[in-house]
Design an enzyme around this catalytic site. Structure first.
Site, PDB file in Angstrom:
ATOM      1  N   TYR A   1       0.858  -1.268  -0.086  1.00  0.00           N
ATOM      2  CA  TYR A   1      -0.052  -0.130   0.032  1.00  0.00           C
ATOM      3  C   TYR A   1       0.896   1.221  -0.009  1.00  0.00           C
ATOM      4  CZ  TYR A   1      -2.713  -3.668   2.082  1.00  0.00           C
ATOM      5  OH  TYR A   1      -3.415  -4.911   2.259  1.00  0.00           O
ATOM      6  N   HIS A   2       1.842   1.510  -0.887  1.00  0.00           N
ATOM      7  CA  HIS A   2       2.838   2.545  -0.846  1.00  0.00           C
ATOM      8  C   HIS A   2       3.038   2.993  -2.284  1.00  0.00           C
ATOM      9  CE1 HIS A   2       4.905   0.542   2.678  1.00  0.00           C
ATOM     10  NE2 HIS A   2       3.739   1.175   3.339  1.00  0.00           N
ATOM     11  N   PRO A   3       1.765   3.191  -3.045  1.00  0.00           N
ATOM     12  CA  PRO A   3       1.741   3.996  -4.290  1.00  0.00           C
ATOM     13  C   PRO A   3       2.323   5.469  -4.504  1.00  0.00           C
ATOM     14  CG  PRO A   3      -0.335   3.965  -3.865  1.00  0.00           C
ATOM     15  CD  PRO A   3       0.382   3.236  -2.644  1.00  0.00           C
TER      16      PRO A   3
END
Length: 531
Positions: A465-467
């Site tokens: 969850y780190h775009p």
């Protein structure tokens, strides 16, 4: 409702809340903060383990999904992003990681003056109210409470000891002098409750007459007069900015809004008959994310899997939380961590562990019925980069997300090396006395068979969850914003969120996103005084 403000901030996420607070702090300027989602009233938002209830929930999550990815053996995977006050800081795993000093020095070396480590450190410190050991490198009295974990489990302690027996150093503060080593995670929590960006920055500012917070306000397009942004178009009204619009809609929302407003590449805009205001080919490109492989080990030690195996046990845990604000419900997404070097990166750590005292084949199916822990591992600075593509000229239509995971040889080798390190640590004392079986990848995937290990990762790995990176900062032809985060060739518009990262930071991205919000607000205020 007032229709004209000095500043309009689009997106009340990790960065946007910080921007809105700081711009309205001195009372001189009127500020409107627009959030497409609702207020953060869902009680699960404020309970640390509540991410199990908020991720995948369309009331709090944009519920994005990637396109089929060749690097994941053709799989499509969910990409949660917060759609609520606080943005992803309201639904994330609460883990607080600044990254490595070299990350920011690398940004500066790309021509982004003012972003080297010693120049961003004051903004990390300004944001923090650190509850741990006093240090010149940590902030006190800031709006964001950062605390040490309140939960422990024997299997986590055993993993940390085993990692040290493998030769990896202990590190009591990976956000301090040096990131390298193993230890316990720090989290954005205060007295057993989540400290989101909304809690930290908006709650203290709600009484300000010059700050207007508007929820369920989805911006459809930016309003432009020539090549100057003068306001925003909502579904049923327009809002205008006397000074600037600050776009903080995240690594997916920010580039998409630029593109539907005519700022992007002709290749993306022409098929949807969007009039080109400014040709910027880098909008939506340079998409970077952290991909986690999740080795799972059965163990002879109590874990969350069996501790919540009955309604009675869950009731006791819930009662402890209600009465004391302690226990498993105060747990972040992971307890133990390791920022370690593989043989591919002898100079600085290149992999990160998230050690979790629970396991599952998928969150939807719930935890396994047996005791086990997960040794999630990711590559911190992947070379693979993807992109976003519009599907229409409407912001309401999610763009196609092409993450392009594991596209480079180095990325493939690094994830395999990380999985092997997870296995090595599991064989060291005292952890080997607790591990009863490697559940996944399992004995059928040989430790000397790199191709099989890589194939297992391709078949099972998922986002953590780190775009980032889709409106990158820089001076090259693919840069979208400059070092002041102003959009190249467009007046009255800045981008301030994780999308501006030219290179993803080494670790979880919430803390750097908040720092970006703090820094851009300071730049705006300094510039406004000098005008």
């Amino acid at each position: 409702m007032q229709k004209r403000y000095d500043y309009i901030v689009i997106g009340a996420g990790s960065a946007g809340c910080a921007v809105a607070n700081r711009l309205s702090e001195n009372g001189r300027y009127t500020v409107a903060l627009l959030e497409a989602g609702n207020r953060d009233l869902n009680p699960w938002i404020h309970v640390p383990v509540g991410y199990f209830k908020t991720m995948g929930n369309p009331a709090t999550d944009w519920c994005y999904k990637t396109k089929a990815c060749a690097g994941l053996n053709g799989r499509s995977i969910p990409w949660p992003r917060g759609k609520v006050l606080g943005g992803s800081s309201s639904i994330n795993g609460l883990l607080y990681v600044r990254g490595q000093a070299q990350d920011f020095d690398d940004w500066a070396n790309l021509g982004n003056e003012g972003w080297q480590w010693d120049q961003v450190l004051p903004y990390f410190k300004r944001s923090e109210d650190w509850q741990g050991k006093t240090s010149d490198l940590r902030g006190e009295g800031g709006p964001l409470t950062v605390s040490e974990t309140r939960v422990s489990r024997p299997v986590i302690d055993a993993w940390l000891d085993a990692a040290q027996n493998c030769g990896y150093p202990a590190n009591e503060d990976y956000n301090g002098v040096d990131q390298e080593g193993v230890g316990l995670y720090q989290l954005t929590a205060k007295k057993g409750r989540r400290c989101s960006s909304a809690v930290a920055y908006l709650n203290p500012a709600r009484g300000r007459a010059n700050l207007t917070i508007i929820t369920r306000a989805c911006v459809e397009k930016l309003i432009l007069e020539g090549q100057r942004v003068t306001g925003v178009q909502l579904a049923n009204q327009q809002l205008h900015a006397n000074k600037e619009v600050i776009l903080s809609a995240g690594a997916i929302g920010s580039p998409q809004l630029l593109m539907v407003s005519g700022i992007g590449s002709s290749e993306e805009l022409n098929p949807h008959k969007i009039a080109i205001v400014k040709e910027l080919p880098g909008v939506g490109q340079n998409l970077q994310d952290h991909l986690q492989a999740r080795p799972i080990f059965k163990c002879a030690s109590s874990t969350i899997n069996t501790e919540i195996s009955s309604w009675f046990k869950q009731g006791l845990i819930g009662l402890e939380y209600l009465l004391k604000r302690t226990g498993p419900m105060t747990m972040a997404a992971s307890l133990g961590t390791g920022f370690l070097k593989t043989h591919l990166s002898p100079e600085r750590p290149d992999i990160q562990f998230h050690i979790q005292p629970f396991s599952a084949d998928s969150p939807a199916e719930g935890p396994h019925k047996f005791d086990a822990f997960t040794a999630s591992v990711l590559q911190m600075r992947p070379g693979s980069a993807g992109h976003l593509s519009l599907v229409s000229d409407r912001f309401s239509d999610h763009p196609d997300i092409h993450p392009n995971y594991l596209a480079t040889k180095l990325d493939q080798q690094t994830i395999v090396a990380g999985i092997k390190i997870a296995r090595d640590i599991s064989k060291q004392a005292p952890l080997n006395g607790l591990v009863t079986e490697e559940y996944s990848p399992g004995s059928s995937v040989g430790d000397d068979d790199d191709d099989s290990i890589l194939n297992w990762a391709r078949s099972t790995a998922t986002t953590i969850y780190h775009p980032t990176g889709t409106c990158k900062m820089g001076q090259d032809d693919m840069a979208v914003v400059d070092a002041q985060l102003k959009v190249h060739g467009i007046e009255g518009l800045r981008v301030a969120d994780a999308s501006i990262m030219p290179i993803i930071t080494s670790g979880n991205t919430n803390a750097p996103a908040i720092m970006i919000g703090e820094k851009v607000a300071a730049m705006i205020l300094e510039e406004s005084v000098n005008v």
